[in-house]
Scaffold this motif. Sequence first.
Motif, PDB file in Angstrom:
ATOM      1  N   VAL A   1      -0.566   7.027  -1.391  1.00 32.27           N
ATOM      2  CA  VAL A   1       0.348   7.936  -0.693  1.00 32.27           C
ATOM      3  C   VAL A   1       0.015   9.396  -1.021  1.00 32.27           C
ATOM      4  CG1 VAL A   1       2.756   8.668  -0.544  1.00 32.27           C
ATOM      5  CG2 VAL A   1       2.179   6.246  -0.466  1.00 32.27           C
TER       6      VAL A   1
ATOM      7  N   ARG B   1       0.828  -1.201   0.000  1.00 33.03           N
ATOM      8  CA  ARG B   1       0.000   0.000   0.000  1.00 33.03           C
ATOM      9  C   ARG B   1       0.863   1.252   0.000  1.00 33.03           C
ATOM     10  NH1 ARG B   1      -5.004   0.802   2.759  1.00 33.03           N
ATOM     11  NH2 ARG B   1      -3.884   1.707   4.481  1.00 33.03           N
ATOM     12  N   TRP B   2       2.013   1.141   0.697  1.00 26.63           N
ATOM     13  CA  TRP B   2       2.917   2.294   0.769  1.00 26.63           C
ATOM     14  C   TRP B   2       3.692   2.479  -0.520  1.00 26.63           C
ATOM     15  CZ3 TRP B   2       2.222   5.835   4.266  1.00 26.63           C
ATOM     16  CH2 TRP B   2       1.513   5.476   5.406  1.00 26.63           C
TER      17      TRP B   2
END
Lengths: 62, 250
Positions: free
Chosen positions: B17, B10-11
């Motif tokens: 982000v 996800r990052w």
Amino acid sequence: MSEFLAMGGYAPYVWSAYGITLVVVLLNIWTARRARIRPLERLARTADEARPRRQPTVRQVQ
Amino acid sequence: MLGLPRWFHRWASPPHVYELAERWRPWLGGLALLTILGGAYGGLVLAPPDYLQGDSFRIIYVHVPSAYLSMMGYTLMAVAAAIGFVWRIKLAHAVAVSIAPIGASFTFLALVTGGIWGRPTWGTYWEWGDARLMFELLLLFLYLGYMALRASFEDRDKADRVSAILAVVGVVNVPIIHYSVEWWSTLHQGPTIAKLDTPSITFDMLAPLLVMIAGFTLCFAWLVLNRLQGEIVEREHDARWLRRFAEAVR
């Protein structure tokens, strides 16, 4: 107040250090904001140019 | 290559982000401003003058946070570049690119405010023989070298990979800067806070310094988020998800 500004005789050193820090931080804020907004503006401009013109309808052509 | 845990992905996702940055940015900025104003008041007004250096020691409240960020920034830049290099995550390279000019500016500030403080304290602005000063100057050149190296490539992927190597190799300089005052003790004073013993500074003087370090760090984070958002847009300019953000600036 004037005693505070005099900084015990170290006024030129203390205030120049704080002044330069303020200038560098403000420049940082300005350039970082610009670095965020510029690419978005460019994107908005190219999106406008790339948008297809509406085709004339059959009736308008006739 | 080594696998990454799921939550990490996800990052690595630019839309995720970008949206987090959009949400956190105003809060970070406000908090940074309040913290720095509070720290400056504490450092300039509340803290007592030093018994030896008088009021000139108040430069510590801008010098130490700048020097701390110059080293912390480089470490983060190197870690981001390494992650980008090993796992080929473009967002990590974007983080490294965003940090470089900000880190360079704080390195410049650490050098300049240190010089100004050195004049009344050591009797000189600059000493070529002092290890701390030399390695901090080398840090500035590492930042500038990283940016110049990137600028020399047309191709962004190539710039990412080559500049990452420079960033990672240069990180050995950071512990050298930290320990330089113990290994070669010349002009620069030894550590005040970051040591195993209790800090060699009274609480009245230490508290504003800790507040200032927190404020500078928040400001740094705000600056990085701004540049990172711009960098993401440049790298993802064809993506559909960006349209609504572009609409907003029209």
